[in-house]
Write an enzyme that holds these catalytic residues in place. Structure first.
Site, short mmCIF file in Angstrom:
data_model
loop_
_atom_site.label_atom_id
_atom_site.label_comp_id
_atom_site.label_asym_id
_atom_site.label_seq_id
_atom_site.Cartn_x
_atom_site.Cartn_y
_atom_site.Cartn_z
NE ARG A 88 5.41 7.06 2.33
CZ ARG A 88 5.78 6.59 3.53
NH1 ARG A 88 6.40 7.37 4.38
NH2 ARG A 88 5.51 5.36 3.87
NE ARG B 282 -2.20 -2.36 5.24
CZ ARG B 282 -0.94 -1.97 5.13
NH1 ARG B 282 -0.04 -2.79 4.65
NH2 ARG B 282 -0.60 -0.74 5.48
CG LEU C 268 -1.99 1.07 1.29
CD1 LEU C 268 -3.08 0.78 0.28
CD2 LEU C 268 -2.59 1.13 2.70
CG ASP D 9 3.22 -0.45 6.05
OD1 ASP D 9 2.14 -0.81 5.54
OD2 ASP D 9 3.36 -0.19 7.26
CG ASP D 10 5.02 3.27 1.20
OD1 ASP D 10 5.15 3.21 2.44
OD2 ASP D 10 4.52 4.26 0.63
CG ASP D 11 7.35 3.09 5.72
OD1 ASP D 11 6.68 2.04 5.72
OD2 ASP D 11 7.16 4.01 6.53
CG ASP E 72 -2.47 -2.30 12.19
OD1 ASP E 72 -3.51 -1.70 12.54
OD2 ASP E 72 -1.34 -1.89 12.49
#
Length: 921
Positions: free
Chosen positions: A674, A730, A670, A746-748, A835
């Site tokens: 960014r 998600r 997701l 997560d993207d990070d 979550d």
């Protein structure tokens, strides 16, 4: 003469008479002239030159000065010229050096050109070899497919078969009351692959439609419009449904008129086979007008049946439709704890023998009702219950006379007292709710009993049904002994002892199962109608329709950027994480169970677990599931995965092993505007073994930059566009996800390849649980009497964050389509807690905690922009979410665990002096 003079000079100036004075005079004259000339040259010439030059310098044109005094700037210009000269010399030297280098490079380029030509020839040869290898591989694959087709044919969705327009003839039963499926149902109209098409008559097209209860009719029509089995083509229908109740008494048609209208239905076909007559009741007042009507071979679904009318395995006992046009408010439903309430049990009712009803008028219509009724135990029940109340051993409340006018009821039936809200308030204070069946044993079920059962399940009072002859709603497919106590009336004297002997764990289990039954099959009109269809479909052995998947709308993007290798990702030492070459995309097997209905019991037995219900009450193989979560697109359930294939060391590292040695997973990532962080995260997935594809859920309304070049990581990257910005996206079951295993990340998130592979292996051993890296736990706040979310480092946990976790795609269907909508609305409101919601769901279904792998507590990449979790209100919102979810579920489903999985076959990167918790390996 000149010669003579010259001669005379040579001879000393004597000649022609000897005149030496002349010579002396001439010599003096020459010296004087010479001195004068030198004087003029040395004195006057410099003066004249100075004067001349001074005159030029005084000219108006300053630019023509040559010898005059100079200004400071002009002196600098002179110096600049000197510098330029020095620079020119230096540049000249460098040019000479560059020229020499150029000549050297030209010679090297010539050599490289020769090598390029040689490489081109090598590439051409390699292409020819590659083409030959491709041909060999293609032939091998073709041979392999032929061999597999011969020895292990793969199931696929079969061709749909539809019934013929002309019905086949089948023998008539001796009596309509002897109807069963084998002699009153036309199976030829319902092929296994037909999809179970259902045609619903429009009640407004018939005279009795104006007599229907408006709320029931509206709720029924709204449900029909959204049901996946309903078709408008009556010629291909398997079952025909007509709604005939609940009717309003002032305009109720006569039984003969209703019978004529039913027989005149367009597809009745003389005897009404494959028809279902639905008579729903919204109130406890029963209208069993169908009892006096000839319904032929049509099935009947209603809440009141006499034994002479009810045909087991053919007719259906349905629950009352209390919430006709409204969804139940979960916040008003009491929690499931504490287990024991104020009253041990309660009962309110009044028995009216002389009440007039439609059944009372037609009792003589059925001559097969013979013999005397058994002894009426109601007097003994009243005496016993009053004695228990007077003993004051436990708080009980029994009232056998209504304070107000009792509700209408059938003869020998206990009428309800008071309004619904008053009855619910009493049941909220009761651990058990007594339901006394009618004294007439020929009345197998009544609307009053089903209403009592509905209200008890709704507020968590465990039903205690006195009378084992009763036919509870959907009794042929629901195991009522898991949610209620069914006790014969002669054992009324032992009821008090029995209720006191039940443990708290069993009480909570029964209450939780009752809540599940109420939410799934009783609470709304959609659930009631879907349950009725599911029962018929299961009886005739037609598989459920596949649950819908979320269509993925792909965002076009450019790829081709060579993905780099993160040294942190590649630092695996001597570990062999997977195949040397990346495996091609391999989807999980599909259509494992299309028509193998004989495997249902085996599958359910494996799926069972300690607790009040099966491991997954929403399993597609549960015969009474209304929504039928059978996702044919991605496998059809959980498969137990065992140990390795016998290898160890390098052999174990290089292969997955297990009972399913070939399997891949899908990464769902997701992201929200960014791009740089996202590209870095995608590049870190380069070379990850067993990766099927990456689904990037683009959660922003703003599309990615057109010039953004996406990395090539060796597997497809699907960028999915969402309808709105929601964290629930998600967990949508995207149709592009073709594997059972999903790695939500997560993207990070910053995870090493060895960590991901270890988590995947652990998930394969526990496919029904969430397996992830960062753990969290919940705690009870004693001062505020509420639940708290805690992210501190701890050896105990109850949640695993889905920002880096594996879970089964099955849960994506449940989260998006089955979980209460109120939870998803809360997630959208706070843009948080998705979550936690997934952890609640899985723990609620499995009654197991998640599994944490490795010692990681965080997974954020260093230097990434701050995410939503860094907001000051983040934890405050998560506290609210946990308490709200507890209200929706009625209890706290999260379970604590001190179990953590670390590997002895992978690197252990945590120093021993930092290990504070027990590690289970």
């Amino acid at each position: 003469e000149l010669m003579t003079g010259y001669t005379m000079l040579r001879n000393g100036g004597v000649g022609n008479g000897g005149q030496p004075w002349v010579l002396r005079w001439s010599s003096r004259i020459r010296l004087t002239w010479l001195s004068f000339t030198l004087f003029v040259i040395l004195v006057f010439f410099p003066l004249i030159a100075h004067y001349y030059l001074t005159t030029i310098d005084d000219a108006d044109d300053a630019g023509k000065r040559i010898f005059g005094p100079r200004t400071g700037n002009e002196l600098c210009e002179v110096k600049h010229v000197q510098d330029l000269c020095r620079i020119r010399e230096s540049v000249s030297e460098e040019l000479l050096q560059l020229e020499a280098k150029r000549q050297e490079l030209n010679s090297e380029i010539a050599k490289l050109n020769l090598k390029i030509e040689a490489c081109k020839k090598s590439i051409e040869n390699a292409k020819q070899d590659l083409l030959q290898l491709k041909n060999v591989i293609s032939q091998t694959e073709h041979s392999y497919k032929e061999l597999m087709a011969q020895n292990q044919p793969k199931l696929s969705l079969p061709i749909r078969l539809l019934p013929d327009k002309d019905d086949a003839t089948f023998p008539l039963p001796k009596s309509n009351r002897n109807c069963r499926l084998h002699n009153c149902f036309d199976y030829s109209r319902c092929p296994l692959t037909s999809g179970f098409p259902v045609y619903v008559y429009n009640s407004d097209d018939f005279p009795f439609g104006s007599s229907l209860d408006p709320l029931i009719k509206q709720a029924f029509e709204a449900t029909v419009r959204t049901n996946v089995y309903v078709t408008e083509n009556a010629n291909i229908a398997c079952v025909y449904i007509i709604l005939v109740g609940e009717m309003q008494e002032p305009v109720m048609p006569k039984p003969t008129e209703l019978e004529q209208q039913l027989h005149s239905l367009p597809y009745w076909r003389t005897d009404g086979h494959n028809h279902l007559i639905i008579n729903l009741s919204r109130k406890s007042e029963t209208q069993n007008f169908i009892y006096n009507i000839s319904t032929g071979r049509a099935m009947i679904a209603q809440s009141t049946f006499y034994d002479a009318q009810y045909r087991p395995g053919f007719d259906i006992v349905v629950s009352p439709l209390v919430h006709a046009m409204s969804e139940p408010n979960f916040l008003e439903i009491p929690p499931q704890v504490p287990v024991k309430r104020k009253y041990l049990f309660s009962f309110q009712g009044e028995k009216i023998e002389s009440l007039r009803s439609s059944l009372q008028e037609v009792r003589s219509f059925e001559e097969e009702i013979e013999g005397n009724a058994p002894a009426d135990y109601d007097d003994r029940i009243i005496t016993t219950l009053k004695a228990v109340q007077d003993s004051k051993l436990d708080f009980v409340l029994v009232e056998f006379t209504c304070k107000n006018q009792p509700k209408a009821s059938l003869p020998t039936e206990w009428a309800l007292c008071g309004e619904r809200d008053n009855r619910l308030e009493l049941l909220k204070l009761s651990t058990f709710a007594l339901i006394i069946t009618p004294g007439d044993t020929h009345l197998v079920i009544s609307a009053g009993c089903t209403m009592r059962l509905f209200e008890a399940l709704e507020v968590g009072a465990i039903p205690v049904v006195l009378g084992e002859q009763v036919q509870l709603p959907y009794n042929d497919v629901i195991q009522w002994n898991e949610a209620a106590l069914i006790i014969p009336k002669p054992r009324i004297t032992e009821v008090h002892f029995l209720l006191r002997s039940i443990s708290d764990n069993d009480l909570l289990a029964m209450r939780r199962q009752g809540r599940f039954l109420w939410e799934t099959y009783f609470s709304t009109s959609d659930n009631v109608f879907s349950t009725v269809l599911a029962i018929i479909r299961t009886r005739i052995q037609i598989p459920a329709a596949p649950i819908r998947e979320e269509p993925a709308v792909e965002i076009p993007h450019r790829s081709g950027k060579a993905a780099g290798t993160d040294p942190n990702m590649a630092d695996n030492g001597d570990l062999d994480l997977g195949p040397v070459e990346t495996e091609p995309p391999y989807a999980s097997p599909k259509y494992l169970r299309n028509f193998t209905l004989t495997a249902m019991d085996i599958y359910r037995n494996w799926n069972s677990a300690p607790g009040p219900f099966h491991l997954f009450p929403y399993t597609p193989f549960d015969p009474v599931l209304p929504s039928e979560a059978k996702f044919l697109g991605s496998g059809t359930g959980f498969r137990p995965i065992g140990g390795g294939a016998g290898g160890s060391g390098k052999e174990f590292q290089a292969a997955l092993g297990g009972n399913v040695p070939r399997e891949q997973f899908t990464v769902v990532m997701l992201t929200y505007e960014r791009e740089e962080v996202l590209m870095n995260s995608l590049e870190r997935l380069n070379g990850l073994p067993y990766l099927n594809k990456v689904v990037v859920v683009w959660n922003s309304p703003k599309l990615p930059s057109e010039d953004l070049l996406w990395p090539d990581i060796g597997v497809p990257i699907m960028v999915v566009r969402t309808e709105k910005n929601s964290l629930n996206n998600r967990f949508l079951p995207w149709d592009e996800i073709e594997t059972e295993a999903i790695l939500s990340i997560d993207d990070d998130a910053h995870l090493r390849h060895d960590e991901i592979m270890f988590g995947f292996r652990v998930w394969r051993e526990a496919r029904d649980r969430i397996v992830g890296f960062p753990g969290r736990y919940h705690a009870w706040d004693i001062p505020h009497q509420s639940w708290l979310y805690n992210s501190n480092y701890s050896c105990e946990l109850s949640m695993v964050l889905t920002g880096a976790a594996f879970f089964h795609k099955y849960y994506a269907y449940l989260y998006s389509y089955v979980m209460p909508q109120a939870i998803r609305d809360m997630v959208d409101e706070y843009i948080n807690c998705e979550d936690i919601a997934m952890n609640f769901l899985v723990s609620h279904l499995t009654r197991k905690p998640p599994i944490k792998v490795t010692s990681r507590w965080t997974f954020r990449c260093p230097g990434c922009p701050q995410a939503l979790s860094h907001d000051d209100s983040h934890f405050h919102e998560r506290h609210k979410c946990i308490n709200f979810f507890v209200k929706v579920y009625g209890y706290m489903p999260l379970l604590y665990t001190q179990f953590r999985v670390d590997s002895v076959l992978f690197k252990t990167r945590l120093p021993h002096d930092k290990t504070k918790c027990f590690k289970f390996i």
